[in-house]
Enzyme design. Structure first.
Site, mmCIF file in Angstrom:
data_model
loop_
_atom_site.group_PDB
_atom_site.id
_atom_site.type_symbol
_atom_site.label_atom_id
_atom_site.label_comp_id
_atom_site.label_asym_id
_atom_site.label_seq_id
_atom_site.Cartn_x
_atom_site.Cartn_y
_atom_site.Cartn_z
ATOM 1 N N ASP A 74 0.823 -1.205 0.000
ATOM 2 C CA ASP A 74 0.000 0.000 0.000
ATOM 3 C C ASP A 74 0.856 1.252 0.000
ATOM 4 O OD1 ASP A 74 0.722 -0.805 2.680
ATOM 5 O OD2 ASP A 74 -0.610 0.762 3.440
ATOM 6 N N ASP A 104 8.794 3.856 -1.228
ATOM 7 C CA ASP A 104 8.044 3.400 -0.060
ATOM 8 C C ASP A 104 6.815 2.592 -0.485
ATOM 9 O OD1 ASP A 104 7.253 3.121 2.571
ATOM 10 O OD2 ASP A 104 6.279 5.072 2.676
ATOM 11 N N GLU A 136 -0.022 -1.251 5.688
ATOM 12 C CA GLU A 136 1.045 -0.888 6.622
ATOM 13 C C GLU A 136 0.906 0.565 7.036
ATOM 14 O OE1 GLU A 136 4.989 0.809 7.774
ATOM 15 O OE2 GLU A 136 3.713 1.334 6.082
ATOM 16 N N GLU A 137 0.498 1.402 6.084
ATOM 17 C CA GLU A 137 0.428 2.841 6.345
ATOM 18 C C GLU A 137 -0.686 3.217 7.308
ATOM 19 O OE1 GLU A 137 2.724 4.673 5.489
ATOM 20 O OE2 GLU A 137 3.615 4.059 3.591
#
Length: 384
Positions: A74, A104, A136-137
């Site tokens: 993500d 990222d 993850e974010e």
């Protein structure tokens, strides 16, 4: 050839707009097919909505141990960011690759998938595992859901390499990040008779005051030799809301807050201290006036930190692969601590700089991708 294949795959991955609020399934299915074509054993673990999934794949012998290469699929939103070009169409200029997620962390994912083609030709004595997670974010949700699945399948790599952008520096530690919203429900009334109501704003202020006192307690709990800056667990108050008129007792209020533990025991200490303060002090006083009064805390994300360990096979392995003399710690969080809690030795090392992450015109340099590919190729030599 390997470098160009990585650039080409990264171009393809950037075109998948896998913002955390949206689905990542097309990307996961694409990567799953690529790994399966190499003979990898793959699993796709979907979330409750069916719109997101984590891909886990393995090459080499089906035995315990091995090395895990992990990255999140993500990316953060591009809303209200001033990009020089389409953020979901990779652009190459002056040795840099621009696009949302280039550093990222789709650059690392592309490098690992391309290098998997090389691993598939090697007589591996230990397995190589791949984990590409979701969300993850927004709280490392995909990795948190992955851990019990790996336990269920009896898969436990010895070493995990998390490819967050570190400029290929070896990172052996980072703080955790825990985010909450605590809501207070009292009893409204006229401001001229405060004793007849339960002022949610006043209890919110008392809660914040206790958090601030706890912040000072944490300074005294700093681990010996802590290399973090600051070296202790921190608490931050992100917002306080409540009330709509000067002369009305506030019926509802809420506090946004977070803390960043340097050690797992601080995570328990903060949560248990605040829970006890609610149950033993605030709620009894509120309910003595209004039995329906309540305090609830919503957990937005609880990501454990990566604790530096005196013995860490992952750190030692990767330091040798990249020619580093030591390892550092960083302030930003990753999924690494979750894998450490599972019993793996873990390190963070990947291409690109965190300084470019989450910003418009995010980029990763071709030189950084080359360095990452070199590390991964040398890793393969260690596994035969």
């Amino acid at each position: 050839m390997t470098l160009q294949a990585t650039v080409d795959l990264l171009d393809r991955l950037i075109a998948y707009p896998t913002v955390s609020t949206d689905s990542n399934l097309e990307l996961i299915i694409d990567l799953s097919g690529r790994l399966q074509s190499l003979g990898a054993r793959t699993h796709i673990f979907g979330d409750e909505t069916g719109s997101k999934a984590t891909l886990f794949g393995s090459l080499g012998p089906d035995v315990p141990g091995g090395v895990l290469l992990s990255g999140h699929s993500d990316v953060v939103p591009v809303t209200d960011q001033d990009w020089s070009s389409d953020p979901f169409q990779m652009r190459q200029a002056d040795g840099l690759l621009y696009g949302r997620g280039t550093c990222d962390m789709k650059g690392f994912i592309a490098a690992t998938v391309v290098m998997a083609e090389h691993y598939a030709t090697l007589p591996l004595k230990r397995p190589v595992h791949f984990a590409f997670t979701y969300d993850e974010e927004t709280g490392c949700l995909g990795a948190q859901a992955l851990i019990p699945e790996l336990n269920r399948l009896g898969i436990k790599p010895d070493i995990a390499i998390i490819g967050e952008p570190t400029e290929m520096r070896v990172i052996e530690g980072h703080k955790g990040c825990c985010e909450y919203t605590t809501r207070f429900e009292g009893l409204e009334g006229h401001g001229s008779s405060p004793d007849l109501g339960v002022n949610a704003a006043e209890y919110a202020v008392r809660y914040v005051t206790r958090l601030m006192a706890l912040r000072e307690d944490l300074r005294a709990r700093v681990p010996e030799g802590s290399r973090f800056d600051p070296p202790y667990t921190t608490i931050n108050i992100g917002g306080i809301r409540g009330g709509h008129a000067h002369n009305v007792i506030v019926g509802k209020a809420e506090v946004d807050w977070e803390f960043r533990p340097v050690q797992t025991r601080d995570l328990r200490f903060v949560k248990e201290t605040m829970e006890a303060f609610i149950e033993q002090d605030l709620l009894p006083q509120m309910r003595a006036v209004y039995p329906q009064a309540d305090i609830s805390t919503e957990t937005l994300g609880e990501v454990v930190g990566l604790e530096p360990m005196s013995e860490n096979a992952a750190r030692d392995l990767v330091a040798g692969l990249v020619g580093a003399n030591g390892a550092d710690v960083v302030p930003f969080g990753t999924e690494a601590g979750l894998f450490q809690q599972m019993g793996m030795d873990v390190v963070v090392c990947g291409p690109g700089s965190i300084a470019q992450a989450h910003k418009p015109d995010e980029f990763v340099s071709i030189d950084q991708l080359e360095s990452c590919l070199g590390m991964l190729e040398r890793l393969g030599q260690k596994l035969v």
